[in-house]
Design a protein around this motif. Structure first.
Motif, mmCIF file in Angstrom:
data_model
loop_
_atom_site.group_PDB
_atom_site.id
_atom_site.type_symbol
_atom_site.label_atom_id
_atom_site.label_comp_id
_atom_site.label_asym_id
_atom_site.label_seq_id
_atom_site.Cartn_x
_atom_site.Cartn_y
_atom_site.Cartn_z
ATOM 1 N N GLU A 153 78.819 36.459 66.241
ATOM 2 C CA GLU A 153 80.132 35.960 65.849
ATOM 3 C C GLU A 153 80.496 36.541 64.489
ATOM 4 O O GLU A 153 79.656 36.656 63.613
ATOM 5 N N ASP A 154 81.757 36.886 64.317
ATOM 6 C CA ASP A 154 82.236 37.471 63.071
ATOM 7 C C ASP A 154 82.592 36.385 62.062
ATOM 8 O O ASP A 154 82.571 35.194 62.370
ATOM 9 N N LEU A 155 82.932 36.820 60.859
ATOM 10 C CA LEU A 155 83.493 35.926 59.849
ATOM 11 C C LEU A 155 84.547 36.693 59.071
ATOM 12 O O LEU A 155 84.657 37.912 59.183
ATOM 13 N N GLN A 156 85.323 35.976 58.293
ATOM 14 C CA GLN A 156 86.381 36.555 57.474
ATOM 15 C C GLN A 156 86.001 36.376 56.007
ATOM 16 O O GLN A 156 85.522 35.310 55.613
ATOM 17 N N ALA A 157 86.198 37.431 55.211
ATOM 18 C CA ALA A 157 85.971 37.358 53.767
ATOM 19 C C ALA A 157 87.309 37.572 53.069
ATOM 20 O O ALA A 157 88.008 38.548 53.344
ATOM 21 N N VAL A 158 87.670 36.651 52.189
ATOM 22 C CA VAL A 158 88.969 36.680 51.519
ATOM 23 C C VAL A 158 88.767 36.376 50.039
ATOM 24 O O VAL A 158 87.950 35.527 49.682
ATOM 25 N N ILE A 159 89.513 37.069 49.199
ATOM 26 C CA ILE A 159 89.594 36.682 47.786
ATOM 27 C C ILE A 159 91.056 36.359 47.512
ATOM 28 O O ILE A 159 91.941 37.187 47.745
ATOM 29 N N HIS A 160 91.290 35.135 47.072
ATOM 30 C CA HIS A 160 92.660 34.665 46.872
ATOM 31 C C HIS A 160 92.723 33.688 45.714
ATOM 32 O O HIS A 160 91.702 33.313 45.133
ATOM 33 N N GLU A 161 93.939 33.289 45.418
ATOM 34 C CA GLU A 161 94.187 32.274 44.394
ATOM 35 C C GLU A 161 93.562 30.959 44.852
ATOM 36 O O GLU A 161 93.694 30.573 46.019
ATOM 37 N N GLN A 162 92.895 30.274 43.961
ATOM 38 C CA GLN A 162 92.207 29.040 44.313
ATOM 39 C C GLN A 162 93.155 27.943 44.808
ATOM 40 O O GLN A 162 92.872 27.284 45.788
ATOM 41 N N ASP A 163 94.269 27.737 44.132
ATOM 42 C CA ASP A 163 95.156 26.630 44.461
ATOM 43 C C ASP A 163 96.574 27.128 44.703
ATOM 44 O O ASP A 163 96.823 28.320 44.745
ATOM 45 N N GLU A 164 97.474 26.202 44.813
ATOM 46 C CA GLU A 164 98.908 26.449 44.987
ATOM 47 C C GLU A 164 99.176 27.186 46.284
ATOM 48 O O GLU A 164 98.914 26.658 47.339
ATOM 49 N N ASP A 165 99.642 28.435 46.215
ATOM 50 C CA ASP A 165 100.034 29.110 47.460
ATOM 51 C C ASP A 165 98.947 30.041 48.008
ATOM 52 O O ASP A 165 99.174 30.756 48.966
ATOM 53 N N TYR A 166 97.756 30.036 47.428
ATOM 54 C CA TYR A 166 96.621 30.825 47.915
ATOM 55 C C TYR A 166 96.951 32.315 48.039
ATOM 56 O O TYR A 166 96.564 32.979 48.992
ATOM 57 N N THR A 167 97.659 32.854 47.048
ATOM 58 C CA THR A 167 98.038 34.267 47.041
ATOM 59 C C THR A 167 96.813 35.149 47.212
ATOM 60 O O THR A 167 95.802 34.955 46.537
ATOM 61 N N ASN A 168 96.895 36.112 48.103
ATOM 62 C CA ASN A 168 95.794 37.042 48.312
ATOM 63 C C ASN A 168 95.648 37.930 47.085
ATOM 64 O O ASN A 168 96.627 38.473 46.580
ATOM 65 N N TYR A 169 94.425 38.083 46.599
ATOM 66 C CA TYR A 169 94.149 38.889 45.415
ATOM 67 C C TYR A 169 93.581 40.266 45.757
ATOM 68 O O TYR A 169 93.037 40.933 44.901
ATOM 69 N N GLY A 170 93.699 40.688 47.011
ATOM 70 C CA GLY A 170 93.344 42.062 47.347
ATOM 71 C C GLY A 170 92.330 42.242 48.451
ATOM 72 O O GLY A 170 92.140 43.351 48.929
ATOM 73 N N LEU A 171 91.675 41.174 48.880
ATOM 74 C CA LEU A 171 90.674 41.311 49.939
ATOM 75 C C LEU A 171 90.928 40.291 51.031
ATOM 76 O O LEU A 171 91.030 39.090 50.766
ATOM 77 N N ASN A 172 91.019 40.784 52.261
ATOM 78 C CA ASN A 172 91.121 39.932 53.440
ATOM 79 C C ASN A 172 90.605 40.763 54.605
ATOM 80 O O ASN A 172 91.333 41.576 55.165
ATOM 81 N N VAL A 173 89.317 40.606 54.926
ATOM 82 C CA VAL A 173 88.687 41.454 55.936
ATOM 83 C C VAL A 173 87.919 40.631 56.960
ATOM 84 O O VAL A 173 87.451 39.529 56.670
ATOM 85 N N ARG A 174 87.782 41.208 58.123
ATOM 86 C CA ARG A 174 86.935 40.646 59.171
ATOM 87 C C ARG A 174 85.605 41.384 59.116
ATOM 88 O O ARG A 174 85.559 42.604 59.204
ATOM 89 N N ALA A 175 84.532 40.642 58.956
ATOM 90 C CA ALA A 175 83.194 41.224 58.918
ATOM 91 C C ALA A 175 82.612 41.164 60.321
ATOM 92 O O ALA A 175 82.440 40.082 60.882
ATOM 93 N N ASN A 176 82.352 42.322 60.877
ATOM 94 C CA ASN A 176 81.819 42.433 62.226
ATOM 95 C C ASN A 176 80.308 42.238 62.176
ATOM 96 O O ASN A 176 79.569 43.159 61.832
ATOM 97 N N LEU A 177 79.847 41.049 62.510
ATOM 98 C CA LEU A 177 78.431 40.731 62.423
ATOM 99 C C LEU A 177 77.723 40.991 63.747
ATOM 100 O O LEU A 177 78.352 41.016 64.812
ATOM 101 N N THR A 178 76.428 41.152 63.657
ATOM 102 C CA THR A 178 75.571 41.253 64.832
ATOM 103 C C THR A 178 74.480 40.193 64.686
ATOM 104 O O THR A 178 74.450 39.457 63.700
ATOM 105 N N SER A 179 73.550 40.173 65.625
ATOM 106 C CA SER A 179 72.457 39.214 65.536
ATOM 107 C C SER A 179 71.346 39.696 64.596
ATOM 108 O O SER A 179 70.411 38.956 64.325
ATOM 109 N N SER A 180 71.463 40.919 64.089
ATOM 110 C CA SER A 180 70.492 41.461 63.131
ATOM 111 C C SER A 180 71.106 41.487 61.733
ATOM 112 O O SER A 180 72.312 41.653 61.584
ATOM 113 N N TRP A 181 70.257 41.345 60.724
ATOM 114 C CA TRP A 181 70.731 41.441 59.355
ATOM 115 C C TRP A 181 71.378 42.798 59.123
ATOM 116 O O TRP A 181 70.852 43.827 59.577
#
Length: 152
Positions: free
Chosen positions: A79-107
């Motif tokens: 199962e994948d996950l999403q990694a985001v860096i954004h403003e902590q509060d208010e409107d949660y403005t994206n600060y430049g990162l919003n990606v889907r991390a394609n995970l596998t069952s191996s590290w």
């Protein structure tokens, strides 16, 4: 000489034996613990909510600056996950990162370079968030370790 890389995150390797200062939130029956030196997020066998996240807040970022997010992760059945860096509060403005991390069952080590944006000067309200929905499935288990955020 090799430049010194400073991790902007605290306890990114979960070596303290706890999640602190990370915060875990789940609107369902998911749980997060630190075991064997990494964060483990486990979803119950019945229901997966639309909002489950592991995050660290109060990050300091500078405008139009190159950063890299790097971490190791896996999930039991890829199962994948999403990694985001954004403003902590208010409107949660994206600060430049919003990606889907394609995970596998191996590290695997995942690396996401980005340039900060959508603010001027320096902010101290940045938030790195790992979101597990909508990718998580009932019974899924995620493992995250060696989380590093640094200026290039």
């Amino acid at each position: 000489p090799t430049p010194v890389v400073v991790n902007l995150l605290t306890n990114g390797g979960f070596d303290s034996g706890s999640l602190t200062p990370w915060t875990f939130y789940s609107a369902s029956n998911a749980q997060a613990v630190v075991s064997s030196g990494w964060a483990t997020v486990t979803f119950g066998n019945s229901y997966v909510s639309s909002n489950t996240q592991l995050y660290q807040k109060n990050l300091t970022l500078q405008e139009r600056t190159a950063y890299t997010l790097r971490f190791r992760a896996r999930s039991t059945t890829g199962e994948d996950l999403q990694a985001v860096i954004h403003e902590q509060d208010e409107d949660y403005t994206n600060y430049g990162l919003n990606v889907r991390a394609n995970l596998t069952s191996s590290w695997q080590e995942l690396t996401f370079p980005f340039t900060s944006m959508n603010f001027t000067g320096t902010v101290t309200d940045g938030r790195l968030r790992f979101s597990f929905n909508p990718y998580a499935a009932a019974g899924a288990v995620y493992y995250i370790d060696d989380v590093r955020l640094y200026k290039n």
